[in-house]
Structure formats: C-alpha cells, structure tokens
Design a protein around this motif. Sequence first.
Motif, PDB file in Angstrom:
ATOM      1  N   ALA A  60       0.844  -1.210   0.000  1.00 33.27           N
ATOM      2  CA  ALA A  60       0.000   0.000   0.000  1.00 33.27           C
ATOM      3  C   ALA A  60       0.871   1.250   0.000  1.00 33.27           C
ATOM      4  N   ARG A  61       1.964   1.220   0.754  1.00 36.89           N
ATOM      5  CA  ARG A  61       2.883   2.378   0.741  1.00 36.89           C
ATOM      6  C   ARG A  61       3.491   2.563  -0.643  1.00 36.89           C
ATOM      7  N   GLN A  62       3.745   1.452  -1.342  1.00 36.24           N
ATOM      8  CA  GLN A  62       4.254   1.552  -2.708  1.00 36.24           C
ATOM      9  C   GLN A  62       3.245   2.242  -3.629  1.00 36.24           C
ATOM     10  N   VAL A  63       1.977   1.898  -3.476  1.00 37.25           N
ATOM     11  CA  VAL A  63       0.938   2.529  -4.299  1.00 37.25           C
ATOM     12  C   VAL A  63       0.927   4.030  -4.076  1.00 37.25           C
ATOM     13  N   THR A  64       0.898   4.445  -2.808  1.00 41.08           N
ATOM     14  CA  THR A  64       0.847   5.876  -2.499  1.00 41.08           C
ATOM     15  C   THR A  64       2.083   6.594  -3.026  1.00 41.08           C
ATOM     16  N   SER A  65       3.252   5.984  -2.837  1.00 32.29           N
ATOM     17  CA  SER A  65       4.492   6.607  -3.317  1.00 32.29           C
ATOM     18  C   SER A  65       4.461   6.798  -4.821  1.00 32.29           C
ATOM     19  N   GLN A  66       3.991   5.791  -5.549  1.00 34.43           N
ATOM     20  CA  GLN A  66       3.969   5.902  -7.005  1.00 34.43           C
ATOM     21  C   GLN A  66       2.984   6.966  -7.471  1.00 34.43           C
ATOM     22  N   ILE A  67       1.846   7.060  -6.792  1.00 33.11           N
ATOM     23  CA  ILE A  67       0.879   8.107  -7.148  1.00 33.11           C
ATOM     24  C   ILE A  67       1.500   9.484  -6.923  1.00 33.11           C
ATOM     25  N   GLU A  68       2.119   9.678  -5.766  1.00 27.25           N
ATOM     26  CA  GLU A  68       2.683  10.995  -5.442  1.00 27.25           C
ATOM     27  C   GLU A  68       3.872  11.317  -6.329  1.00 27.25           C
ATOM     28  N   LEU A  69       4.729  10.330  -6.606  1.00 33.59           N
ATOM     29  CA  LEU A  69       5.893  10.594  -7.439  1.00 33.59           C
ATOM     30  C   LEU A  69       5.488  10.997  -8.852  1.00 33.59           C
ATOM     31  N   ARG A  70       4.466  10.367  -9.395  1.00 30.19           N
ATOM     32  CA  ARG A  70       4.017  10.730 -10.736  1.00 30.19           C
ATOM     33  C   ARG A  70       3.547  12.177 -10.772  1.00 30.19           C
ATOM     34  N   ARG A  71       2.741  12.551  -9.811  1.00 31.10           N
ATOM     35  CA  ARG A  71       2.226  13.918  -9.780  1.00 31.10           C
ATOM     36  C   ARG A  71       3.358  14.921  -9.539  1.00 31.10           C
ATOM     37  N   HIS A  72       4.318  14.536  -8.698  1.00 30.66           N
ATOM     38  CA  HIS A  72       5.416  15.454  -8.395  1.00 30.66           C
ATOM     39  C   HIS A  72       6.322  15.629  -9.613  1.00 30.66           C
ATOM     40  N   ALA A  73       6.500  14.567 -10.390  1.00 26.11           N
ATOM     41  CA  ALA A  73       7.318  14.678 -11.603  1.00 26.11           C
ATOM     42  C   ALA A  73       6.685  15.652 -12.588  1.00 26.11           C
ATOM     43  N   ILE A  74       5.352  15.605 -12.709  1.00 23.35           N
ATOM     44  CA  ILE A  74       4.650  16.561 -13.573  1.00 23.35           C
ATOM     45  C   ILE A  74       4.843  17.980 -13.048  1.00 23.35           C
ATOM     46  N   ALA A  75       4.728  18.135 -11.734  1.00 26.15           N
ATOM     47  CA  ALA A  75       4.895  19.464 -11.138  1.00 26.15           C
ATOM     48  C   ALA A  75       6.308  19.981 -11.357  1.00 26.15           C
ATOM     49  N   LEU A  76       7.304  19.098 -11.266  1.00 21.93           N
ATOM     50  CA  LEU A  76       8.688  19.516 -11.513  1.00 21.93           C
ATOM     51  C   LEU A  76       8.861  19.980 -12.954  1.00 21.93           C
ATOM     52  N   ALA A  77       8.227  19.270 -13.877  1.00 22.80           N
ATOM     53  CA  ALA A  77       8.303  19.681 -15.284  1.00 22.80           C
ATOM     54  C   ALA A  77       7.683  21.057 -15.477  1.00 22.80           C
ATOM     55  N   ASN A  78       6.554  21.297 -14.795  1.00 30.14           N
ATOM     56  CA  ASN A  78       5.918  22.616 -14.890  1.00 30.14           C
ATOM     57  C   ASN A  78       6.798  23.701 -14.295  1.00 30.14           C
ATOM     58  N   THR A  79       7.464  23.373 -13.173  1.00 34.39           N
ATOM     59  CA  THR A  79       8.361  24.336 -12.543  1.00 34.39           C
ATOM     60  C   THR A  79       9.529  24.663 -13.467  1.00 34.39           C
ATOM     61  N   THR A  80      10.077  23.630 -14.118  1.00 37.52           N
ATOM     62  CA  THR A  80      11.175  23.850 -15.057  1.00 37.52           C
ATOM     63  C   THR A  80      10.737  24.761 -16.201  1.00 37.52           C
ATOM     64  N   ALA A  81       9.534  24.527 -16.704  1.00 33.53           N
ATOM     65  CA  ALA A  81       9.021  25.368 -17.786  1.00 33.53           C
ATOM     66  C   ALA A  81       8.861  26.815 -17.320  1.00 33.53           C
ATOM     67  N   ARG A  82       8.398  27.011 -16.082  1.00 31.72           N
ATOM     68  CA  ARG A  82       8.234  28.377 -15.569  1.00 31.72           C
ATOM     69  C   ARG A  82       9.585  29.057 -15.385  1.00 31.72           C
ATOM     70  N   LEU A  83      10.588  28.293 -14.952  1.00 36.71           N
ATOM     71  CA  LEU A  83      11.916  28.883 -14.787  1.00 36.71           C
ATOM     72  C   LEU A  83      12.514  29.281 -16.137  1.00 36.71           C
ATOM     73  N   GLN A  84      12.250  28.466 -17.163  1.00 46.26           N
ATOM     74  CA  GLN A  84      12.703  28.834 -18.500  1.00 46.26           C
ATOM     75  C   GLN A  84      11.994  30.097 -18.975  1.00 46.26           C
ATOM     76  N   GLU A  85      10.706  30.197 -18.650  1.00 45.31           N
ATOM     77  CA  GLU A  85       9.958  31.401 -18.995  1.00 45.31           C
ATOM     78  C   GLU A  85      10.513  32.602 -18.246  1.00 45.31           C
ATOM     79  N   LEU A  86      10.923  32.365 -17.000  1.00 43.45           N
ATOM     80  CA  LEU A  86      11.515  33.433 -16.189  1.00 43.45           C
ATOM     81  C   LEU A  86      12.791  33.961 -16.841  1.00 43.45           C
ATOM     82  N   GLU A  87      13.626  33.050 -17.326  1.00 41.71           N
ATOM     83  CA  GLU A  87      14.859  33.478 -17.975  1.00 41.71           C
ATOM     84  C   GLU A  87      14.557  34.302 -19.225  1.00 41.71           C
ATOM     85  N   ARG A  88      13.529  33.868 -19.975  1.00 43.59           N
ATOM     86  CA  ARG A  88      13.172  34.623 -21.176  1.00 43.59           C
ATOM     87  C   ARG A  88      12.697  36.017 -20.823  1.00 43.59           C
ATOM     88  N   HIS A  89      11.873  36.117 -19.764  1.00 49.59           N
ATOM     89  CA  HIS A  89      11.378  37.426 -19.357  1.00 49.59           C
ATOM     90  C   HIS A  89      12.514  38.312 -18.848  1.00 49.59           C
TER      91      HIS A  89
END
Length: 414
Positions: free
Chosen positions: A150-179
């Motif tokens: 069960a802990r594995q299930v929760t970890s995998q759910i959270e890691l997937r969502r966090h990886a997406i959030a990290l990608a969004n953060t990276t995109a925002r930082l790239q946008e920051l550099e452009r601005h």
Amino acid sequence: MQAPLPDNETDRLAALYALDILDSAPEQDFDDIVALASSVCGTPMSLVTLVDTDRLWFKARVGTDLAEIPREMSFCAHAILARDLLVVPDATKDARFADNPSVDMDGGIRFYAGAPLITTDGYALGTLCVIDNIPRTLDVEQQQALRALARQVTSQIELRRHAIALANTTARLQELERHKDDLAGLLGGELRAPLRLISAYLDKLGSTGFHDAEMAELVGRATAGHIRGFLDLLQHLTSMAEAGYGSESLHMRQIDLTRITQRAVESVRPIAATKQIWILNQAGGPALPIIADPVRLEQVLTHLLFAAVKYTPSGGRVRVGTEIESGPTVRLDDMDMPDGIRPDLFPHLYYGTIANPSEIPGPDRGLAVAKKILDAHHATVALSDRPGDGTSLHVVFPFAQSTPADLIADLAAA
C-alpha cells in the motif's frame, strides 16, 4: 451499514483531486502491485481503490471486471477511517457489512483486508485491498506485506504527480529566464530615456514642489510614445513574479543518505520476505550528508528497491549499500543466483532510467518518474550487468556544501 464520512473529508477529496489520478488509464506498475498482493495473500481478488465523493473507483484490479462501485456499498469507505489495516475475517458476522448487497448473496464477499493509501500529508485516498468469497485470515507476514505494498501505491501516485509538477516548474523557470532577457532589453534600450526623463521630473517636483510645464509636456509625450513598452514592462515584471512562485519544487535540505537508504530497505523488506528474497543491507557506517528532499528521495529509493524485488526470482539476493565514489552513493546489486538463473532487472532499469522512456514502450513508467526526481537532485545514475555478478545500479549524489551555520557548529564541536 454505510460508513460515516471522515472528519477531514473536504480536504481529503481536495488532496485526491489534486493528484489527478481518477479515471486515468491503467498502468502496469499498479497492475503488478495488485497481482503481487493477490499472490501474497492467496486471494482471488485485489484492488487499488480510490474513494471519490459517491463512488469507489479502481485504479488497478485483478479478479473482477468492474471499474467502480457506489461508495455506500464499499468496504474501503470504512477502511479509510482508520490509519492501519482493516481485516474482516467473515463479513457475514460483522454488523458493518452483513447487510451489504455484495455480501448478502450466494458467493458474495466473505473476507476483506484493506490497507489505507495515506499520503505524506496524512490523507487517506483509498486502499489496497484483497478480497475472497470464503472466510479466512492473514498471518503477520501477509499483513506486513500488504501494508508495504500500500505504501508503494501511495508513493507511485505521489511521485508521478510530483514529476509533472517539476516539469511545470522547469518550464516556468525557462519562462523566467526569457522574461529576464526581455526586461533587460526594455530597460537597456527604448525605455531608458523616457524613464530617465520621468525620474528627473519627479525628482524636481518632489524637491522643489514646482511644476515644470515644459518638462511635464515632454514626460507626457514620452509616456504616450512608449505606452506599449511600459505595458510590456509591467507584464514582464508580473510574469517574472508568477514564474518564480509555486509550491511544487523540491523541499531541499541537508539529510543523511545512509539513514534514508536504511529506511527504504526496511520499507521494502516485508515484500521481499514473501518472495523469499534476501536483502543484504550494507547501508550502514558513517553519515553521508547530501542536499535532498527527504520525502521524495525516500520514495524514489523505495521504488528502486521494490523494482529489484519485483523483477528478481523467488530465492534471489539483493544487496544495498552506501559509500563514497565520486560523491555520496547508493549501490543496488541484484545478484545472480547460485544455479545460474539471472535476475530480470537490467532491461527494466535500463529502459526506465537510462534510455529515453518516451521512445521505449513498456511497463516502467514508475522507474522513469524516479529518474526525473533523481535528475532534479543532480544525481548521476550508472548501470552495469555482468554474468556472475548480476545487475548493479549506482546513484551518485553531489557532496553537500556546508552552510555557515554548519561551519560554526563544527568549530564549536572541535
């Protein structure tokens, strides 16, 4: 008997919806977990369930073709009220479930065991459960394995969502550099002269209180002529502020890699025990300080260890250690068996963490997500596979840089 709502139901549902997993496509990683849970517990049915407002939705399932059921019929709505495993040896003799339509029928549910899926913030999303149509119990080893899965299930759910959030953060930082580049162009070019004129006018007005009509006219013309530039300036400043804001980034601090690795080993050990896989824990010795997010890194290391257990034949051996290579290192060795049988871990790790997973179809999305989190920690992943030695995975982290507070503490202790 219908289960009461959890005290934190509104916040619990908000946490569930934020993970964006309801009604998502099937994934092999979760299918593997329910198959393993069913095998470990000896039950014909196992489910990864998520408790929505009025339904129970199955992220993964074995032993049924149903995709969801009404919440009022679910055992899992009761299971999420507790913090630990709910075991119902015979549902016909339990007042909470005896009148449940899925129990009160020939061949209906008799046995249920559900481990709640509790997030790092403490919200119970649903359960990993096993079900049988005959009364039974689970021994201690099976209960521990079900909790660990069960802990594995929760970890995998959270890691997937966090990886997406990290990608969004990276995109925002790239946008920051452009601005930042655009802003430098505005301030260093066409807006410099009108800004200097406005500054001089305001300075004179503030120091003398005298309104210079001629200068005011020049300011008006400059402002009117560059209104588009001023609006762009404001837009860039606003965008820069928004690009730098967000709670999705890793919460980095100095931690001990050795201790985190030991915790990951103990989290997976109950699952390994059910497959008679021996985990040799050599993650001891001196502390290895690194800068990391302790929660996400522990989830990643646990997932890598779980992959080793999942792809190793029964009776296999997995060795885990921490050491210094070019930096603080976690070493995971999936060793060949004495009779020459080789573990199946290498291709899964290779295509999940080394090759580009978007180019290789397969069941290793969880490993690809783990690699994204390791990349965010600036960790280096090395993989080898040698007959006689088995598969070896090395994850090397940068050395932690001492902060002024750390230096003062070291001097005080000297």
